[in-house]
Design a protein around this motif. Structure first.
Motif, short mmCIF file in Angstrom:
data_model
loop_
_atom_site.label_atom_id
_atom_site.label_comp_id
_atom_site.label_asym_id
_atom_site.label_seq_id
_atom_site.Cartn_x
_atom_site.Cartn_y
_atom_site.Cartn_z
N SER A 63 11.75 -7.96 2.19
CA SER A 63 12.32 -7.38 0.98
C SER A 63 11.29 -6.47 0.30
O SER A 63 10.14 -6.88 0.09
CB SER A 63 12.73 -8.49 0.01
OG SER A 63 12.89 -7.99 -1.31
N LEU A 64 11.71 -5.26 -0.05
CA LEU A 64 10.82 -4.36 -0.77
C LEU A 64 10.41 -4.98 -2.11
O LEU A 64 9.26 -4.87 -2.53
CB LEU A 64 11.50 -3.01 -1.00
CG LEU A 64 10.71 -1.99 -1.82
CD1 LEU A 64 9.39 -1.65 -1.16
CD2 LEU A 64 11.53 -0.72 -2.04
N ASN A 65 11.34 -5.64 -2.78
CA ASN A 65 11.01 -6.27 -4.06
C ASN A 65 9.92 -7.33 -3.88
O ASN A 65 9.05 -7.49 -4.74
CB ASN A 65 12.26 -6.91 -4.68
CG ASN A 65 13.20 -5.88 -5.26
OD1 ASN A 65 12.79 -4.80 -5.68
ND2 ASN A 65 14.49 -6.18 -5.29
N GLY A 66 9.94 -8.04 -2.76
CA GLY A 66 8.91 -9.04 -2.49
C GLY A 66 7.55 -8.39 -2.29
O GLY A 66 6.54 -8.87 -2.80
N LEU A 67 7.54 -7.28 -1.54
CA LEU A 67 6.28 -6.57 -1.32
C LEU A 67 5.73 -6.01 -2.63
O LEU A 67 4.52 -6.10 -2.89
CB LEU A 67 6.50 -5.42 -0.33
CG LEU A 67 6.98 -5.78 1.08
CD1 LEU A 67 7.09 -4.53 1.93
CD2 LEU A 67 6.06 -6.79 1.74
N VAL A 68 6.61 -5.42 -3.42
CA VAL A 68 6.18 -4.83 -4.69
C VAL A 68 5.63 -5.90 -5.63
O VAL A 68 4.62 -5.69 -6.32
CB VAL A 68 7.34 -4.05 -5.35
CG1 VAL A 68 6.97 -3.62 -6.77
CG2 VAL A 68 7.70 -2.82 -4.50
N ALA A 69 6.30 -7.06 -5.67
CA ALA A 69 5.82 -8.16 -6.53
C ALA A 69 4.42 -8.59 -6.13
O ALA A 69 3.55 -8.81 -6.98
CB ALA A 69 6.79 -9.34 -6.46
N ALA A 70 4.17 -8.70 -4.83
CA ALA A 70 2.84 -9.09 -4.36
C ALA A 70 1.80 -8.03 -4.70
O ALA A 70 0.68 -8.35 -5.10
CB ALA A 70 2.89 -9.32 -2.85
N ALA A 71 2.18 -6.76 -4.55
CA ALA A 71 1.24 -5.68 -4.86
C ALA A 71 0.94 -5.63 -6.35
O ALA A 71 -0.20 -5.43 -6.76
CB ALA A 71 1.81 -4.35 -4.37
N ARG A 72 1.96 -5.78 -7.19
CA ARG A 72 1.74 -5.78 -8.64
C ARG A 72 0.84 -6.93 -9.07
O ARG A 72 0.11 -6.82 -10.06
CB ARG A 72 3.08 -5.88 -9.36
CG ARG A 72 3.92 -4.61 -9.33
CD ARG A 72 5.25 -4.84 -10.01
NE ARG A 72 6.11 -3.67 -9.97
CZ ARG A 72 7.42 -3.69 -10.19
NH1 ARG A 72 8.02 -4.85 -10.47
NH2 ARG A 72 8.13 -2.59 -10.13
#
Length: 292
Positions: A212-221
């Motif tokens: 999930s892109l949202n999962g990747l973005v959450a980890a990066a944030r």
């Protein structure tokens, strides 16, 4: 005052930033593409592109013409459909990479459903690599996704640079492996990120894997690590990593629309949706900037 054919050519050049790519997309000679743009510039009395042997860029007037061209062509298409009385029907299986979930793709799909209410649109959101596999297997009729380098399949929507992104203020320790946030296989950006690090001889470790892109973005944030993403679609809350991080160039990527096996019941709808995506490709850049 403005010829729809010239406007379509202008949009293709604006989205690809290449007269050669636009000619290939439209099935025209490059000289014809140049002629269309020149005649449109004559009609407006403004220069729409700055170009040399190495690059093509929109001028300020060219950026303004983008919105006008889309609206003129939208109205032109609506009038043609009204007076010809053509109505598309059937089931259309459309696949889109999750890269587009947070862009304006929903607006394009909403408009398509409004104009073609008798088309049964089924949407699949997956990794680009998975979408291409489903397309080849006959499970989808049309996809909007990234394609691998040197892959000839699909019509180019736009070409973009890949960059490393992470949380604001994130610093990488040059003496430690690069902490990576990646899609699972067969993710295209995953493959390009690992290949770039291996070419540089840089050690790495995967700190987060998510489909999930949202999962990747959450980890990066959260500052867990860095990820590779298209420059024109950097998610909010993330920034391009500075040069001092000394990360290798991950390369470039093409975003394309690709047709699957021709099902007669889906062919008309697939062509109509592909045309809507190609004509509105610049709307899919979340940041509103142009891919260089």
């Amino acid at each position: 005052m403005y010829d729809p054919t010239q406007l379509r050519t202008f949009l293709s050049v604006a989205q690809t930033l290449s007269f050669t790519q636009a000619a290939r997309r439209l099935g025209l000679r490059q000289s014809t593409v140049s002629q269309h743009v020149r005649r449109l510039e004559d009609a407006t009395g403004r220069q729409l592109f700055t170009r040399d042997t190495h690059s093509v860029e929109l001028t300020e007037d060219g950026e303004a013409m983008l919105g006008f061209a889309r609206r003129i062509l939208d109205v032109h298409e609506q009038a043609a459909q009204f007076f010809t009385g053509t109505r598309l029907r059937g089931r259309l299986r459309f696949g889109a990479s999750e890269d587009f979930v947070l862009t304006r793709l929903p607006e394009i799909l909403e408009r398509f459903r409004y104009e073609h209410p008798e088309v049964d649109l089924e949407l699949t959101v997956e990794l680009s690599g998975t979408l291409h596999e489903k397309l080849a297997a006959g499970e989808l009729d049309l996809v909007l996704a990234k394609r691998r380098p040197k892959d000839p399949r699909g019509e180019l929507v736009w070409h973009d640079e890949l960059v490393w992104v992470g949380a604001q203020g994130l610093r990488l320790d040059p003496g430690r492996p690069v902490p990576l946030i990646v899609y699972p296989p067969p993710g295209i950006t995953r493959e390009l990120a690992l290949r770039a690090l291996e070419r540089q001889g840089r050690e790495w470790r995967i700190v987060c894997t998510s489909g999930s892109l949202n999962g990747l973005v959450a980890a990066a944030r959260a500052g867990l690590g860095v990820m590779v993403h298209a420059r024109g679609m950097i998610p909010p809350g993330l920034v391009r990593m500075p040069d001092r991080a000394e990360l290798p160039e991950p390369g470039q990527v093409d975003f394309v629309v690709a047709h699957g096996r021709r099902r007669p019941s889906a062919q008309g709808a697939a062509h109509a949706l592909a045309a809507a995506i190609l004509s509105g490709g610049d709307r899919l850049h979340r940041t509103g900037g142009r891919a260089r």
